[in-house]
Design a protein around this motif. Structure first.
Motif, PDB file in Angstrom:
ATOM      1  N   SER A   1     137.193-120.578  43.729  1.00 32.99           N
ATOM      2  CA  SER A   1     137.906-121.842  43.069  1.00 32.99           C
ATOM      3  C   SER A   1     139.115-122.283  43.970  1.00 32.99           C
ATOM      4  N   THR A   2     139.315-123.767  43.685  1.00 33.67           N
ATOM      5  CA  THR A   2     140.465-124.117  44.345  1.00 33.67           C
ATOM      6  C   THR A   2     141.274-125.453  43.527  1.00 33.67           C
ATOM      7  N   PHE A   3     140.584-126.118  42.931  1.00 34.55           N
ATOM      8  CA  PHE A   3     140.994-127.179  41.957  1.00 34.55           C
ATOM      9  C   PHE A   3     140.042-127.630  40.988  1.00 34.55           C
ATOM     10  N   ILE A   4     140.665-128.109  39.902  1.00 36.85           N
ATOM     11  CA  ILE A   4     139.740-128.827  38.910  1.00 36.85           C
ATOM     12  C   ILE A   4     140.142-130.403  38.868  1.00 36.85           C
ATOM     13  N   LEU A   5     139.236-131.417  39.226  1.00 33.09           N
ATOM     14  CA  LEU A   5     139.435-132.816  39.343  1.00 33.09           C
ATOM     15  C   LEU A   5     139.210-133.413  38.132  1.00 33.09           C
ATOM     16  N   PRO A   6     140.098-134.049  37.518  1.00 31.45           N
ATOM     17  CA  PRO A   6     139.946-135.038  36.591  1.00 31.45           C
ATOM     18  C   PRO A   6     139.323-136.292  36.833  1.00 31.45           C
ATOM     19  N   VAL A   7     137.998-136.894  36.445  1.00 27.71           N
ATOM     20  CA  VAL A   7     137.500-137.842  37.185  1.00 27.71           C
ATOM     21  C   VAL A   7     138.190-139.200  36.380  1.00 27.71           C
ATOM     22  N   GLU A   8     138.833-140.197  37.053  1.00 28.94           N
ATOM     23  CA  GLU A   8     139.575-141.340  36.466  1.00 28.94           C
ATOM     24  C   GLU A   8     138.735-142.337  35.601  1.00 28.94           C
ATOM     25  N   GLY A   9     139.008-142.546  34.791  1.00 28.25           N
ATOM     26  CA  GLY A   9     138.380-143.512  33.883  1.00 28.25           C
ATOM     27  C   GLY A   9     137.165-143.005  33.140  1.00 28.25           C
ATOM     28  N   LYS A  10     136.891-141.731  33.212  1.00 26.12           N
ATOM     29  CA  LYS A  10     135.635-141.014  32.498  1.00 26.12           C
ATOM     30  C   LYS A  10     136.428-139.681  31.565  1.00 26.12           C
ATOM     31  N   PRO A  11     136.904-140.126  30.450  1.00 25.88           N
ATOM     32  CA  PRO A  11     137.358-139.042  29.630  1.00 25.88           C
ATOM     33  C   PRO A  11     136.439-137.698  29.475  1.00 25.88           C
ATOM     34  N   GLY A  12     136.814-136.559  29.681  1.00 29.22           N
ATOM     35  CA  GLY A  12     136.301-135.391  29.541  1.00 29.22           C
ATOM     36  C   GLY A  12     135.286-135.164  30.843  1.00 29.22           C
ATOM     37  N   ALA A  13     135.378-135.879  31.757  1.00 32.44           N
ATOM     38  CA  ALA A  13     134.846-135.633  33.027  1.00 32.44           C
ATOM     39  C   ALA A  13     135.706-135.118  34.005  1.00 32.44           C
ATOM     40  N   PHE A  14     135.259-133.594  34.301  1.00 29.76           N
ATOM     41  CA  PHE A  14     135.728-132.967  35.351  1.00 29.76           C
ATOM     42  C   PHE A  14     135.155-132.159  36.329  1.00 29.76           C
ATOM     43  N   ILE A  15     135.431-131.997  37.567  1.00 37.91           N
ATOM     44  CA  ILE A  15     134.647-131.530  38.650  1.00 37.91           C
ATOM     45  C   ILE A  15     135.549-130.368  39.073  1.00 37.91           C
ATOM     46  N   ALA A  16     134.816-128.996  38.948  1.00 35.03           N
ATOM     47  CA  ALA A  16     135.006-127.723  39.514  1.00 35.03           C
ATOM     48  C   ALA A  16     135.020-128.006  41.021  1.00 35.03           C
ATOM     49  N   MET A  17     136.153-127.639  41.849  1.00 34.02           N
ATOM     50  CA  MET A  17     135.916-127.628  43.325  1.00 34.02           C
ATOM     51  C   MET A  17     136.246-126.164  43.655  1.00 34.02           C
ATOM     52  N   PHE A  18     135.136-125.864  44.770  1.00 38.73           N
ATOM     53  CA  PHE A  18     135.142-124.215  45.333  1.00 38.73           C
ATOM     54  C   PHE A  18     135.090-124.561  46.903  1.00 38.73           C
ATOM     55  N   ASP A  19     135.666-123.442  47.596  1.00 40.36           N
ATOM     56  CA  ASP A  19     135.415-123.379  49.073  1.00 40.36           C
ATOM     57  C   ASP A  19     134.467-122.197  49.238  1.00 40.36           C
ATOM     58  N   ILE A  20     133.522-122.528  50.184  1.00 40.27           N
ATOM     59  CA  ILE A  20     132.873-121.283  50.817  1.00 40.27           C
ATOM     60  C   ILE A  20     133.433-121.154  52.088  1.00 40.27           C
ATOM     61  N   TRP A  21     134.143-120.025  52.228  1.00 44.15           N
ATOM     62  CA  TRP A  21     135.011-119.509  53.335  1.00 44.15           C
ATOM     63  C   TRP A  21     134.024-118.995  54.356  1.00 44.15           C
ATOM     64  N   ARG A  22     134.595-119.616  55.783  1.00 38.76           N
ATOM     65  CA  ARG A  22     133.683-118.722  56.901  1.00 38.76           C
ATOM     66  C   ARG A  22     134.897-118.270  57.607  1.00 38.76           C
ATOM     67  N   PRO A  23     135.552-117.046  57.537  1.00 29.79           N
ATOM     68  CA  PRO A  23     136.726-116.512  58.394  1.00 29.79           C
ATOM     69  C   PRO A  23     136.665-116.524  59.965  1.00 29.79           C
ATOM     70  N   LYS A  24     135.435-116.302  60.141  1.00 24.89           N
ATOM     71  CA  LYS A  24     135.121-116.106  61.653  1.00 24.89           C
ATOM     72  C   LYS A  24     135.138-117.404  62.369  1.00 24.89           C
ATOM     73  N   ASP A  25     134.867-118.495  61.692  1.00 29.32           N
ATOM     74  CA  ASP A  25     135.075-119.850  62.315  1.00 29.32           C
ATOM     75  C   ASP A  25     135.291-120.754  61.054  1.00 29.32           C
ATOM     76  N   PRO A  26     136.759-120.762  60.598  1.00 29.65           N
ATOM     77  CA  PRO A  26     137.066-121.400  59.356  1.00 29.65           C
ATOM     78  C   PRO A  26     136.623-122.888  59.329  1.00 29.65           C
ATOM     79  N   ILE A  27     136.794-123.594  60.361  1.00 29.93           N
ATOM     80  CA  ILE A  27     136.439-124.974  60.282  1.00 29.93           C
ATOM     81  C   ILE A  27     135.147-125.250  59.865  1.00 29.93           C
ATOM     82  N   THR A  28     134.145-124.337  59.925  1.00 25.33           N
ATOM     83  CA  THR A  28     132.717-124.783  59.389  1.00 25.33           C
ATOM     84  C   THR A  28     132.621-124.287  57.993  1.00 25.33           C
ATOM     85  N   GLY A  29     133.748-123.869  57.313  1.00 22.13           N
ATOM     86  CA  GLY A  29     133.679-123.658  55.727  1.00 22.13           C
ATOM     87  C   GLY A  29     133.220-125.015  55.037  1.00 22.13           C
TER      88      GLY A  29
END
Length: 405
Positions: free
Chosen positions: A347-375
């Motif tokens: 997990s990294t953040f919960i995003l409220p969707v503007e103009g949509k009460p009760g609408a939230f997006i859970a944001m996660f990262d898939i980490w790739r420590p050997k080549d982080p840019i490809t996460g």
């Protein structure tokens, strides 16, 4: 008279009035191609897959958070460099903008690391999980992030602060601190104020791990850091309905989460905070408010390896908090990982969707420590059910899912 080349119909006001149609059409086609986006407009979110910006490049905003400002979303995250393993900052904080949450435009580097080796944010430091909030009183954009000073591993455990007049920056680094120096939490116990236990813990000289161990319970880590400020690693920011802002961070060698009120200008801690989930090893906090209640997503401490997500709910941001079950459901077919590994993400953040009460997006990262840019990024809709919520895997989805709730 010889036959003339057919001409396009043009008004007398255009300089192309005598240009052959074929040539004009070719010119127009090239002009359109020059200004056309590099990628087709996206209309769905595909969790875990490479997410291209409008130039056709993979979005480089890891461990990020999102600010909605003047009808536009801004995504701030760690800029990674290809082929550079680990987590040392080489560039800084990247920012992207979007009107629809599907298509993101590269707005450049919001905060650059410094070429000055004496700077707290010198190139090669660890700069993680940047979050930006807007202060309506000062009209400033305020960024906080987890900072580890260059060459010191993860021993610094500091919070970095930067400000900007414009939403995309450039942000100016202000300082780094350890939170709430000289202040006790609201829920401090007499044992934690005991001078003998503080001295005994200081004598350990910080010989604690950043992961689960029984040793932490035997020492007074909170008291030993009271004068110099508490440790702060994985973090997020949250602005409540009344405009008050809070800093949530993993503290006490990652063993306990702190929730701290910020000052009115959002540039410092107000000295009012609580310890929550003691010795539960909560990191990667993300928070939202729904129908008057506060909901938290976090993870355990297993380094770069994914683990089962945590969730909790409270009627007051300072608690008491009730820990809930793992909210994740389903399996990510790309790596065959399910709830017990949070689809391979963290997990990294919960995003409220503007103009949509009760609408939230859970944001996660898939980490790739050997080549982080490809996460990659896993964004999924949150489904509330009473005082619980769930996050169900979807191969692809769009914002219309919130219309049916």
């Amino acid at each position: 008279m010889s036959k003339m080349t057919p001409q396009c119909k043009m008004t007398s006001h255009t300089f192309l009035s005598d240009v052959p149609c074929a040539f004009f059409c070719l010119w127009l086609f090239c002009l359109i191609g020059l200004f056309a986006p590099a990628t087709a407009q996206q209309t769905v979110i595909k969790p875990g897959q490479m997410w291209l910006d409008t130039k056709g490049e993979h979005i480089n905003a890891h461990g990020g958070g999102i600010l909605f400002h003047e009808r536009t979303y801004y995504w701030y995250g760690e800029h990674k460099v290809g082929g550079a393993p680990g987590n040392k900052a080489q560039v800084g904080v990247h920012v992207y903008s979007s009107k629809d949450l599907y298509n993101w435009t590269d707005e450049g580097i919001a905060l650059e690391v410094s070429s000055n080796p004496d700077s707290d944010i010198a190139k090669g430091c660890v700069l993680e999980r940047p979050k930006v909030i807007f202060n309506a009183k000062t009209k400033k954009f305020v960024m906080w992030f987890h900072l580890e000073l260059k060459g010191r591993g993860y021993s610094s455990a500091r919070s970095g602060i930067a400000v900007a007049d414009n939403v995309t920056g450039p942000f100016t680094f202000v300082r780094s601190i350890r939170p709430n120096a000289g202040h006790w939490p609201q829920n401090v116990t007499p044992e934690e104020k005991d001078p003998k236990s503080i001295a005994r813990t200081k004598a350990e000289k910080e010989k604690f791990s950043g992961g689960p161990s029984d040793k932490h319970k035997q020492f007074n880590i909170l008291g030993s850091h009271m004068e110099g400020g508490q440790m702060a690693r994985d973090m997020t920011l949250f602005v409540d309905d009344d405009g008050k802002a809070y800093h949530l961070y993993s503290s006490e060698h990652n063993s306990t989460l702190h929730i701290s009120l910020l000052t009115d200008d959002y540039l410092d801690h107000a000295g009012s905070y609580v310890r929550v989930f003691p010795f539960r090893w909560m990191e990667a906090p993300a928070i939202c408010k729904h129908e008057g209640r506060y909901y938290l997503i976090a993870s355990g401490c297993t380094g770069w390896s994914p683990n089962a997500a945590r969730s909790a709910v409270a009627d007051n941001i300072f608690g008491p908090w009730e820990e809930l079950e793992n909210p994740c459901m389903g399996v990510n077919p790309q790596n065959q990982l399910g709830p017990e590994k949070t689809f391979g993400g963290q997990s990294t953040f919960i995003l409220p969707v503007e103009g949509k009460p009760g609408a939230f997006i859970a944001m996660f990262d898939i980490w790739r420590p050997k080549d982080p840019i490809t996460g990659t990024y896993v964004w999924l809709p949150i489904q509330f059910e009473g005082d619980r919520f769930k996050i169900e895997w979807m191969d692809e989805w769009d914002l219309s899912v919130f219309l049916h709730r």
